[in-house]
Design a protein around this motif. Structure first.
Motif, short mmCIF file in Angstrom:
data_model
loop_
_atom_site.label_atom_id
_atom_site.label_comp_id
_atom_site.label_asym_id
_atom_site.label_seq_id
_atom_site.Cartn_x
_atom_site.Cartn_y
_atom_site.Cartn_z
N ASP A 167 115.06 40.48 67.17
CA ASP A 167 115.92 39.31 67.16
C ASP A 167 115.38 38.30 68.18
O ASP A 167 114.96 38.66 69.28
N TRP A 168 115.43 37.01 67.82
CA TRP A 168 114.85 35.98 68.68
C TRP A 168 115.51 35.91 70.05
O TRP A 168 114.90 35.48 71.03
N ALA A 169 116.76 36.35 70.17
CA ALA A 169 117.45 36.27 71.47
C ALA A 169 116.80 37.14 72.53
O ALA A 169 116.99 36.90 73.73
N PHE A 170 116.01 38.14 72.14
CA PHE A 170 115.31 38.96 73.12
C PHE A 170 114.31 38.14 73.94
O PHE A 170 113.90 38.56 75.02
N ALA A 171 113.91 36.98 73.43
CA ALA A 171 112.92 36.16 74.13
C ALA A 171 113.50 35.40 75.31
O ALA A 171 112.77 34.78 76.08
N THR A 172 114.81 35.46 75.49
CA THR A 172 115.47 34.69 76.55
C THR A 172 115.77 35.58 77.76
O THR A 172 115.54 36.79 77.73
N GLY A 173 116.28 34.97 78.83
CA GLY A 173 116.78 35.76 79.95
C GLY A 173 115.82 35.91 81.10
O GLY A 173 114.88 35.12 81.27
N ALA A 174 116.05 36.94 81.91
CA ALA A 174 115.28 37.17 83.13
C ALA A 174 113.82 37.43 82.81
O ALA A 174 113.48 37.95 81.75
N ALA A 175 112.94 37.08 83.75
CA ALA A 175 111.51 37.35 83.60
C ALA A 175 111.27 38.86 83.52
O ALA A 175 112.03 39.66 84.06
N ASP A 176 110.19 39.23 82.84
CA ASP A 176 109.87 40.64 82.66
C ASP A 176 109.84 41.39 84.00
O ASP A 176 110.41 42.48 84.13
N ALA A 177 109.16 40.82 84.99
CA ALA A 177 109.03 41.48 86.29
C ALA A 177 110.39 41.70 86.93
O ALA A 177 110.66 42.76 87.52
#
Length: 349
Positions: free
Chosen positions: A158-168
């Motif tokens: 789902d495209w919403a996974f691309a948002t939010g806190a940085a991976d690190a």
């Protein structure tokens, strides 16, 4: 190359603007965005992350006219509006009406993409929809059930996974997370007294404060009711602005250890801020459970009818014990979306 994309979604649903913002961002890398927003107010548009260079279309007449003109004079990209697919007659007819445009655009060297979709229920109307989708260059579904129902394309997060806190930040050592977020749909099954007691017991066992959140504005009255019954607080909409409500939701999820929900994008957005999901899913896989399963996040479901509070606590502690691998699946989902974005970009190179 110009890219035509509709960004219509529910006017009171933060999840709808979050996933579309990520999708529009991916499309923007491939060309000049032409975005259909209809009569949506600025409060809705605030969540889409629109750029000054994006051209907006406010009426369906203007939108259809511009698509027709584009078909006759240039190659372009048509991007289907991501989200949930209802395989009903009216929905199928919209796809069939688009088919001639897609075919002519393809002859001119244009393209079409259909990504980020989930099928609500498999019906016979999948046949005309699938026939139209054969004219697309990229077809991706957010869960395996949808792929199986339609019979073409592949699975992508789902495209919403691309948002939010940085991976690190997502994978860093967990800071204090004192909250248990609860997000329940207003028109679904209402929690009974046993469910309420089990949830209160879970919060007590884990030393968490309960916050009932309203991901969708119409869930607000139920969130306030649950806050009272659960001995917690409520976060509801205090205005129509999507961007403002998203910030408030993310602030809760950044401090939440768990999100208990039957809302797909409460689970996904929570995950993108490091809050682990407990997905309420009776009678087979729910939409939320299917979407998480597709990115490798399994074993996070709970039932409406709980056998006992101890079973709920065992499931919650199991999910908490798997925090790092669960959040690593979120990072992997983002990598998959980056690859999908690259595939879209390559169409216009």
């Amino acid at each position: 190359m110009r890219i035509f994309a509709s960004a219509l979604g529910q006017i009171d649903n933060v999840g709808d603007t979050v996933l579309r913002r990520a999708f529009l961002g991916a499309l923007r890398e491939a060309g000049e965005l032409q975005v259909f927003v209809g009569s949506r107010a600025d409060s809705y548009l605030s969540g889409l992350g629109l750029h000054d260079a994006d051209r907006l279309f406010r009426t369906s007449t203007e939108w259809r006219r511009e698509i027709s003109r584009s078909t006759l004079r240039e190659a372009s990209v048509y991007a289907f509006n991501a989200g949930e697919m209802e395989l009903q007659r009216a929905y199928a007819l919209r796809y069939l009406r688009l088919a001639p445009h897609l075919a002519l655009n393809r002859l001119r060297g244009g393209h079409a993409v259909h990504t980020g979709f989930g099928v609500r229920q498999n019906t016979k109307w999948r046949i005309p929809v699938a026939a139209t989708l054969h004219l697309c260059d990229l077809v991706a579904w957010r869960d395996n059930y949808s792929l199986g129902a339609m019979g073409l394309g592949r699975v992508a997060p789902d495209w919403a996974f691309a948002t939010g806190a940085a991976d690190a930040d997502l994978l860093a050592e967990a800071a204090a997370r004192p909250l248990l977020a609860v997000s329940v749909r207003y028109n679904g099954r209402r929690p009974d007294s046993e469910w309420i007691q089990a949830m209160r017991g879970l919060a007590g066992a884990l030393g968490l404060q309960i916050v009932a959140v309203s991901q969708i504005e119409r869930d607000g009255p139920l969130a306030e009711e649950l806050a009272i019954k659960l001995g917690g607080t409520a976060l509801v909409w205090d205005g129509p602005d999507h961007a403002e409500q998203e910030v408030k939701l993310r602030e809760v999820y950044q401090r939440a250890l768990l999100v208990v929900t039957d809302r797909l994008h409460a689970a996904v957005i929570g995950l993108t801020e490091g809050a682990l999901p407990l997905v309420i899913a009776d009678a087979g896989h729910s939409k939320a459970a299917r979407t998480l399963d597709a990115v490798g996040i399994k074993g996070t479901t709970i039932a409406w009818t709980m056998p006992d509070a101890a079973a709920l606590e065992r499931r919650a502690r199991d999910v908490i014990s798997r925090r790092e691998p669960i959040l690593r699946h979120v990072v992997e989902a983002r990598a998959s979306l980056s690859e999908l974005t690259h595939s879209i970009r390559k169409l216009t190179e």
